[in-house]
Design a protein around this motif. Structure first.
Motif, PDB file in Angstrom:
ATOM      1  N   ASN A  16       0.752  -1.316   0.074  1.00  0.00           N
ATOM      2  CA  ASN A  16      -0.046  -0.118   0.063  1.00  0.00           C
ATOM      3  C   ASN A  16       0.832   1.363   0.004  1.00  0.00           C
ATOM      4  N   THR A  17       1.965   1.357   0.751  1.00  0.00           N
ATOM      5  CA  THR A  17       2.956   2.353   0.762  1.00  0.00           C
ATOM      6  C   THR A  17       3.400   2.665  -0.750  1.00  0.00           C
TER       7      THR A  17
ATOM      8  N   HIS B  65       6.594   4.901   8.787  1.00  0.00           N
ATOM      9  CA  HIS B  65       7.699   5.709   9.347  1.00  0.00           C
ATOM     10  C   HIS B  65       8.961   5.278   8.806  1.00  0.00           C
ATOM     11  N   GLU B  66       9.448   4.002   8.569  1.00  0.00           N
ATOM     12  CA  GLU B  66      10.610   3.526   7.919  1.00  0.00           C
ATOM     13  C   GLU B  66      10.490   3.719   6.434  1.00  0.00           C
TER      14      GLU B  66
ATOM     15  N   CYS C 284       5.811  12.549  10.077  1.00  0.00           N
ATOM     16  CA  CYS C 284       4.892  13.292   9.164  1.00  0.00           C
ATOM     17  C   CYS C 284       4.511  12.588   7.982  1.00  0.00           C
ATOM     18  N   LEU C 285       5.598  11.842   7.353  1.00  0.00           N
ATOM     19  CA  LEU C 285       5.484  11.279   6.131  1.00  0.00           C
ATOM     20  C   LEU C 285       4.639   9.729   6.116  1.00  0.00           C
ATOM     21  N   ALA C 286       4.506   9.271   7.229  1.00  0.00           N
ATOM     22  CA  ALA C 286       3.906   8.192   7.703  1.00  0.00           C
ATOM     23  C   ALA C 286       2.293   8.592   7.524  1.00  0.00           C
ATOM     24  N   GLY C 287       2.255   9.915   7.920  1.00  0.00           N
ATOM     25  CA  GLY C 287       1.064  10.486   8.015  1.00  0.00           C
ATOM     26  C   GLY C 287       0.505  10.782   6.893  1.00  0.00           C
ATOM     27  N   VAL C 288       1.215  11.257   5.973  1.00  0.00           N
ATOM     28  CA  VAL C 288       0.958  11.534   4.729  1.00  0.00           C
ATOM     29  C   VAL C 288       0.355  10.161   3.957  1.00  0.00           C
ATOM     30  N   TRP C 289       1.198   9.121   4.253  1.00  0.00           N
ATOM     31  CA  TRP C 289       0.771   7.844   3.482  1.00  0.00           C
ATOM     32  C   TRP C 289      -0.646   7.577   4.078  1.00  0.00           C
TER      33      TRP C 289
END
Length: 289
Positions: free
Chosen positions: A88-89, A167-168, A208-213
């Motif tokens: 999904n990412t 996150h990773e 933050c980028l994990a939140g964007v995903w």
């Protein structure tokens, strides 16, 4: 979290069950001492025993390095979950990254392991937690970390676990944007305090980028269920440097933070969730922390 409809990724290597490699530096000091005493007791030059043991150790490590884990989607539930979140990412970032930054997304690999394994950045151990190695563009994950999140930090739930993987993957996005190489170069030029501050900014941006995903995944797949966001925020709070330091040593030392406080991690994850914007995740502006 509804993840059964996610596309599973084949960019997974499952090393669980493979032999655990030896130390990166050859024999440990304890082994050397034991061999020295054994040689003395038997009247054998200890250097011969130690040299032979080192040769066998290196040979064992080479054999391990030649081993490959199973490629493709694992068959167990947690392995399939990790593969589905990775897939999904990939589906989100292949659209979001070129749209927002005019850069093509090249997916990383995910290595699942148990106990310890090798990475392009050196030894990987469960105690280190999940991590991204920019040298081989691979995320390393021992799935037992999720059990620790639930039992030690009361931070369970599929979306909380997905946040950890995302996150990773956020670090991989940073690497693709050229941020990680620039930060690593700068860290070599500064003292410990500023080095830690740079690390905090990198980690908060990955939050933050994990939140964007998650924002874009929800828009397209409607994957979130009631309580999911709260679980992820709870996880972000649980692994904040201030809370971990208070639990382990009874006091907080902000200058030694490397990932950010609970409040910072929560704020940046929420920023990504609400905005869905890479630009909103710029933690390197002086006033952004």
């Amino acid at each position: 979290m509804r993840w059964d409809d996610f596309r599973t990724s084949d960019n997974v290597e499952d090393r669980r069950g493979l032999p655990i490699p030896g130390g990166a530096g050859g024999l440990g000091i304890g082994t050397i001492v034991v061999l020295g005493l054994l040689g003395w007791a038997l009247g054998i030059d200890p250097r011969l025993l130690i040299g032979g043991a080192e040769m066998l150790s290196r040979q064992g490590e080479q054999n391990y390095q030649q081993q490959q884990g199973k490629q493709g989607v694992p068959q167990d539930q947690m392995g399939r979950f990790a593969s589905a979140i990775l897939g999904n990412t990939e589906d989100v970032w292949k659209d979001v990254l070129p749209t927002q930054t005019d850069r093509q997304y090249k997916p990383p690999k995910l290595v699942l392991f148990s106990g310890a394994t090798r990475s392009g950045c050196g030894a990987a151990q469960s105690a280190m937690g999940p991590f991204y190695c920019p040298l081989d563009q691979t995320v390393y994950l021992d799935l037992s970390f999720f059990q620790d999140m639930k039992s030690k930090f009361d931070a369970g739930g599929d979306f909380a676990y997905a946040y950890v993987i995302a996150h990773e993957i956020g670090h991989h996005v940073q690497n693709q944007l050229g941020i990680l190489p620039r930060v690593q170069q700068r860290q070599q030029e500064v003292g410990p305090t500023e080095r830690n501050q740079l690390s905090v900014r990198v980690e908060l941006m990955a939050d933050c980028l994990a939140g964007v995903w998650a924002n874009h995944s929800e828009q397209r797949w409607k994957s979130l269920e009631p309580g999911d966001i709260e679980n992820a925020i709870n996880a972000a709070q649980a692994i904040g440097d201030d809370r971990l330091q208070r639990q382990s040593q009874g006091r907080v030392v902000p200058d030694s933070f490397t990932h950010g406080s609970s409040a910072q991690r929560t704020r940046w994850l929420t920023t990504g969730l609400k905005s869905g914007s890479i630009q909103a995740c710029d933690t390197f502006r002086a006033s952004r922390l």
